[in-house]
Motif scaffolding. Structure first.
Motif, PDB file in Angstrom:
ATOM      1  N   ALA A  38     -55.999 -15.087 -27.823  1.00  0.00           N
ATOM      2  CA  ALA A  38     -55.313 -14.432 -26.661  1.00  0.00           C
ATOM      3  C   ALA A  38     -55.774 -13.123 -26.478  1.00  0.00           C
ATOM      4  CB  ALA A  38     -53.730 -14.434 -27.286  1.00  0.00           C
ATOM      5  N   ARG A  39     -56.242 -12.263 -27.711  1.00  0.00           N
ATOM      6  CA  ARG A  39     -56.778 -11.092 -27.613  1.00  0.00           C
ATOM      7  C   ARG A  39     -58.095 -11.083 -26.659  1.00  0.00           C
ATOM      8  NH1 ARG A  39     -55.391  -6.112 -27.924  1.00  0.00           N
ATOM      9  NH2 ARG A  39     -57.088  -5.403 -29.454  1.00  0.00           N
ATOM     10  N   PHE A  40     -58.778 -12.170 -26.912  1.00  0.00           N
ATOM     11  CA  PHE A  40     -60.172 -12.445 -26.068  1.00  0.00           C
ATOM     12  C   PHE A  40     -59.762 -12.442 -24.554  1.00  0.00           C
ATOM     13  CE2 PHE A  40     -63.142 -14.939 -24.001  1.00  0.00           C
ATOM     14  CZ  PHE A  40     -64.485 -14.814 -24.725  1.00  0.00           C
ATOM     15  N   ALA A  41     -58.669 -13.262 -24.233  1.00  0.00           N
ATOM     16  CA  ALA A  41     -58.546 -13.397 -22.839  1.00  0.00           C
ATOM     17  C   ALA A  41     -57.969 -12.064 -22.278  1.00  0.00           C
ATOM     18  CB  ALA A  41     -57.311 -14.567 -22.879  1.00  0.00           C
ATOM     19  N   GLU A  42     -57.292 -11.308 -23.201  1.00  0.00           N
ATOM     20  CA  GLU A  42     -56.688  -9.934 -22.554  1.00  0.00           C
ATOM     21  C   GLU A  42     -58.169  -9.255 -22.336  1.00  0.00           C
ATOM     22  OE1 GLU A  42     -55.121  -5.956 -24.624  1.00  0.00           O
ATOM     23  OE2 GLU A  42     -54.837  -7.825 -25.644  1.00  0.00           O
ATOM     24  N   GLY A  43     -59.026  -9.113 -23.281  1.00  0.00           N
ATOM     25  CA  GLY A  43     -60.042  -8.187 -23.223  1.00  0.00           C
ATOM     26  C   GLY A  43     -61.071  -8.613 -22.038  1.00  0.00           C
ATOM     27  N   PHE A  44     -61.203  -9.967 -22.075  1.00  0.00           N
ATOM     28  CA  PHE A  44     -62.079 -10.370 -20.870  1.00  0.00           C
ATOM     29  C   PHE A  44     -61.703  -9.949 -19.543  1.00  0.00           C
ATOM     30  CE2 PHE A  44     -63.630 -13.580 -17.654  1.00  0.00           C
ATOM     31  CZ  PHE A  44     -64.885 -13.736 -18.293  1.00  0.00           C
ATOM     32  N   GLY A  45     -60.403 -10.247 -19.310  1.00  0.00           N
ATOM     33  CA  GLY A  45     -59.753  -9.860 -17.931  1.00  0.00           C
ATOM     34  C   GLY A  45     -59.846  -8.183 -17.732  1.00  0.00           C
ATOM     35  N   PHE A  46     -59.510  -7.510 -18.825  1.00  0.00           N
ATOM     36  CA  PHE A  46     -59.696  -6.101 -18.778  1.00  0.00           C
ATOM     37  C   PHE A  46     -60.789  -5.435 -18.425  1.00  0.00           C
ATOM     38  CE2 PHE A  46     -60.161  -2.047 -20.766  1.00  0.00           C
ATOM     39  CZ  PHE A  46     -59.223  -1.156 -19.939  1.00  0.00           C
ATOM     40  N   MET A  47     -61.858  -6.011 -19.411  1.00  0.00           N
ATOM     41  CA  MET A  47     -63.360  -5.395 -18.963  1.00  0.00           C
ATOM     42  C   MET A  47     -63.835  -5.715 -17.879  1.00  0.00           C
ATOM     43  SD  MET A  47     -64.937  -3.397 -20.725  1.00  0.00           S
ATOM     44  CE  MET A  47     -66.631  -2.427 -20.371  1.00  0.00           C
ATOM     45  N   THR A  48     -63.537  -7.033 -17.412  1.00  0.00           N
ATOM     46  CA  THR A  48     -64.165  -7.416 -16.001  1.00  0.00           C
ATOM     47  C   THR A  48     -63.926  -6.462 -15.093  1.00  0.00           C
ATOM     48  OG1 THR A  48     -63.998  -9.580 -16.888  1.00  0.00           O
ATOM     49  CG2 THR A  48     -64.150  -9.327 -14.441  1.00  0.00           C
ATOM     50  N   LEU A  49     -62.506  -6.014 -15.082  1.00  0.00           N
ATOM     51  CA  LEU A  49     -62.170  -5.009 -13.663  1.00  0.00           C
ATOM     52  C   LEU A  49     -62.624  -3.879 -14.093  1.00  0.00           C
ATOM     53  CD1 LEU A  49     -60.290  -5.682 -11.480  1.00  0.00           C
ATOM     54  CD2 LEU A  49     -60.205  -7.443 -13.050  1.00  0.00           C
ATOM     55  N   VAL A  50     -62.979  -3.479 -15.326  1.00  0.00           N
ATOM     56  CA  VAL A  50     -63.728  -1.909 -15.500  1.00  0.00           C
ATOM     57  C   VAL A  50     -64.946  -2.173 -14.917  1.00  0.00           C
ATOM     58  CG1 VAL A  50     -64.498  -0.345 -17.294  1.00  0.00           C
ATOM     59  CG2 VAL A  50     -62.000  -1.380 -17.361  1.00  0.00           C
ATOM     60  N   THR A  51     -65.886  -3.068 -15.258  1.00  0.00           N
ATOM     61  CA  THR A  51     -67.058  -3.184 -14.791  1.00  0.00           C
ATOM     62  C   THR A  51     -67.337  -3.188 -13.320  1.00  0.00           C
ATOM     63  OG1 THR A  51     -67.645  -4.424 -17.009  1.00  0.00           O
ATOM     64  CG2 THR A  51     -69.209  -4.602 -15.108  1.00  0.00           C
ATOM     65  N   LEU A  52     -66.231  -4.154 -12.773  1.00  0.00           N
ATOM     66  CA  LEU A  52     -66.292  -4.250 -11.102  1.00  0.00           C
ATOM     67  C   LEU A  52     -65.746  -2.884 -10.367  1.00  0.00           C
ATOM     68  CD1 LEU A  52     -64.923  -7.801 -10.855  1.00  0.00           C
ATOM     69  CD2 LEU A  52     -67.335  -6.780 -10.607  1.00  0.00           C
ATOM     70  N   LEU A  53     -65.223  -1.931 -11.107  1.00  0.00           N
ATOM     71  CA  LEU A  53     -64.509  -0.624 -10.527  1.00  0.00           C
ATOM     72  C   LEU A  53     -65.613  -0.032  -9.693  1.00  0.00           C
ATOM     73  CD1 LEU A  53     -61.838   0.653 -10.371  1.00  0.00           C
ATOM     74  CD2 LEU A  53     -62.650   2.160 -12.343  1.00  0.00           C
ATOM     75  N   PRO A  54     -66.812   0.156  -9.982  1.00  0.00           N
ATOM     76  CA  PRO A  54     -67.543   1.029  -9.157  1.00  0.00           C
ATOM     77  C   PRO A  54     -68.016   0.261  -7.826  1.00  0.00           C
ATOM     78  CG  PRO A  54     -69.049   0.370 -11.129  1.00  0.00           C
ATOM     79  CD  PRO A  54     -67.385   0.087 -11.421  1.00  0.00           C
ATOM     80  N   PHE A  55     -67.945  -0.776  -8.127  1.00  0.00           N
ATOM     81  CA  PHE A  55     -68.476  -1.966  -6.845  1.00  0.00           C
ATOM     82  C   PHE A  55     -67.205  -2.049  -5.870  1.00  0.00           C
ATOM     83  CE2 PHE A  55     -70.898  -3.618 -10.486  1.00  0.00           C
ATOM     84  CZ  PHE A  55     -71.980  -2.979 -10.257  1.00  0.00           C
ATOM     85  N   TYR A  56     -65.910  -1.996  -6.471  1.00  0.00           N
ATOM     86  CA  TYR A  56     -64.786  -1.841  -5.588  1.00  0.00           C
ATOM     87  C   TYR A  56     -64.737  -0.636  -4.720  1.00  0.00           C
ATOM     88  CZ  TYR A  56     -62.210  -6.168  -6.648  1.00  0.00           C
ATOM     89  OH  TYR A  56     -61.899  -7.314  -6.768  1.00  0.00           O
ATOM     90  N   ILE A  57     -65.193   0.633  -5.509  1.00  0.00           N
ATOM     91  CA  ILE A  57     -65.298   1.908  -5.015  1.00  0.00           C
ATOM     92  C   ILE A  57     -66.032   1.785  -3.697  1.00  0.00           C
ATOM     93  CG2 ILE A  57     -65.732   4.294  -5.289  1.00  0.00           C
ATOM     94  CD1 ILE A  57     -64.890   4.016  -8.156  1.00  0.00           C
TER      95      ILE A  57
END
Length: 449
Positions: A38-57
């Motif tokens: 469950a911690r794995f799933a939480e971290g996967f979703g969170f970090m994916t969005l952090v990595t995609l943040l500059p591309f969303y910008i």
């Protein structure tokens, strides 16, 4: 009083402490593995969005916007990309933590994981800054609920002598997911865009829900009353809060702006790296943190909590101050501007990756010790979920305000100023922690907690 001695003492609770009934939760290895996933799933979703943040910008191109006669700058909108997430986390902490102590933590965890499945399915419809901020807010509720319940259950199931070690393993699972999610997000985005990434996140979160449902035992611990009141007066929690409040500004600024610094255009003060390079610069902190936390957690179980919090926080601040100097470091060392797999980067790339990795090492000393301290106090006084909830609430002002501050600094001052301010917050935090620790608990408290 030493932690080892306190195990054999009868805890005297203050008048605000709740009445609680405790039944043992079955210590089954499968439960830990379900919680780790469950911690794995939480971290996967969170970090994916952090990595995609500059591309969303880059894709959404935020601009100055006027709402009801008030002009909101592009920098503040960029800040809201993260602050919308953290503000929703802040609102969710108290009701989720209270529900976990008052009812079955397993059921609460299943509910928030289910919310996560729905939220990640919504991201492909993002077409504006407003929709992105709104869905990120929903993600904040899912991430906070999952984090609180998994850590509360790990802390509750584990014995006091193994608590930091088990928390370190849970965090390692979270960081492993961050590595996979970060690298995968950068690679998949360049090949396929946003859509397939969120299909993968939905599937992983759904598997976490199924494993929690299938393997986690019912939590029969019940806390009556409002345990936040008693724990808020706990002397150890008050002491570490002086550090944690300031440290939240540091970590939020540094972790959020490492990928932004690496990925945004050079005209905005960034290095303009591609997706894979941004991902590596981001996830290397998670990798070193993941590798170190089970070991540093065991050390904290053996040698105490306070020293690890102080040393890790101070080192984090010093390393953060060095991040803006990575172009100068790379040029001075005559490092290559082109690297196999990553293509054209700049001489700053390898120093940035190295410093990001050192940030992970530094934080691996601080994090399991801090979490175990809150678990120790919450388990002893009743209300471990509320103890972690207080820990989250202390973090929230920094995590909400820091992205807005960072966005303003990035556009109005400089990219480098974000890291200077972030590093300064960590150093003032550990200084305040040490002074209060010595004044309130004695000169040996740094080595005895």
């Amino acid at each position: 009083m030493r932690r080892a001695e306190r195990r054999f003492c009868i805890s005297v609770r203050n008048t605000y402490a709740p009445h609680f009934e405790t039944k043992p939760v079955n210590e089954d290895r499968r439960q830990f593995w379900a919680l780790y996933f469950a911690r794995f799933a939480e971290g996967f979703g969170f970090m994916t969005l952090v990595t995609l943040l500059p591309f969303y910008i880059n894709v959404l191109q935020p601009t100055d916007t006027t709402i009801l006669g008030v002009t909101i700058s592009a920098g503040l909108i960029v800040g809201l990309y993260t602050s919308g997430f953290t503000l929703a986390q802040t609102v969710a902490v108290v009701p989720v933590a209270w529900s976990g102590d008052r009812f079955d933590k397993r059921t609460v965890l299943l509910v928030v994981l289910g919310i996560g499945v729905g939220v990640y399915a919504l991201f492909p419809i993002v077409d504006s800054s407003g929709s992105f901020i709104g869905i990120r807010a929903l993600q904040g509720i899912a991430v906070t609920g999952s984090g609180l319940m998994t850590l509360s259950l790990v802390g509750q199931i584990a014995d006091v002598g193994t608590r930091a070690n088990h928390i370190g393993k849970a965090n390692a699972a979270n960081f492993a997911a961050s590595i996979v999610g970060g690298l995968g997000a950068g690679t998949l985005y360049e090949a396929f865009g946003f859509g397939p990434i969120f299909t993968i996140i939905v599937c992983i979160t759904l598997v976490a829900w199924l494993s929690t449902f299938g393997y986690l035992e019912t939590d029969e611990t019940r806390v009556h009353g409002f345990p936040f009141a008693g724990l808020a007066l706990n002397r150890r929690i008050l002491t570490i809060s002086a550090f944690r409040f300031q440290y939240a500004f540091s970590v939020t600024l540094v972790r959020t702006w490492i990928p932004i610094f690496a990925g945004v255009a050079a005209a905005e003060g960034g290095l303009a790296y591609g997706g894979l390079a941004v991902a590596l610069a981001t996830v290397i902190e998670k990798f070193t943190n993941m590798c170190c936390q089970p070991f540093t957690g065991r050390l904290s179980d053996s040698y105490g909590r306070a020293l690890f919090v102080f040393a890790g926080g101070g080192a984090y601040g010093l390393i953060a101050l060095a991040v803006p100097f990575t172009p100068a470091i790379g040029a001075a060392l005559d490092l290559p501007a082109e690297i196999v797999l990553f293509g054209q980067v700049s001489p700053a790339f390898l120093p940035l990756v190295a410093l990001s990795g050192l940030l992970g090492v530094a934080d691996s000393f601080r994090e399991p010790a801090s979490m175990a301290l809150f678990a120790d106090e919450g388990t002893e006084d009743g209300g471990v979920a509320s103890s972690f909830g207080i820990r989250e609430l202390i973090w929230r002002p920094g995590s909400v305000v820091a992205p807005l501050l960072g966005g303003w600094l990035m556009y109005e001052v400089s990219m480098a100023s974000v890291f200077y301010v972030g590093g300064a917050f960590a150093l003032t935090g550990v200084t305040a922690f040490l002074l209060i620790l010595v004044h309130t608990h004695g000169r040996q408290a740094l080595f005895e907690w």
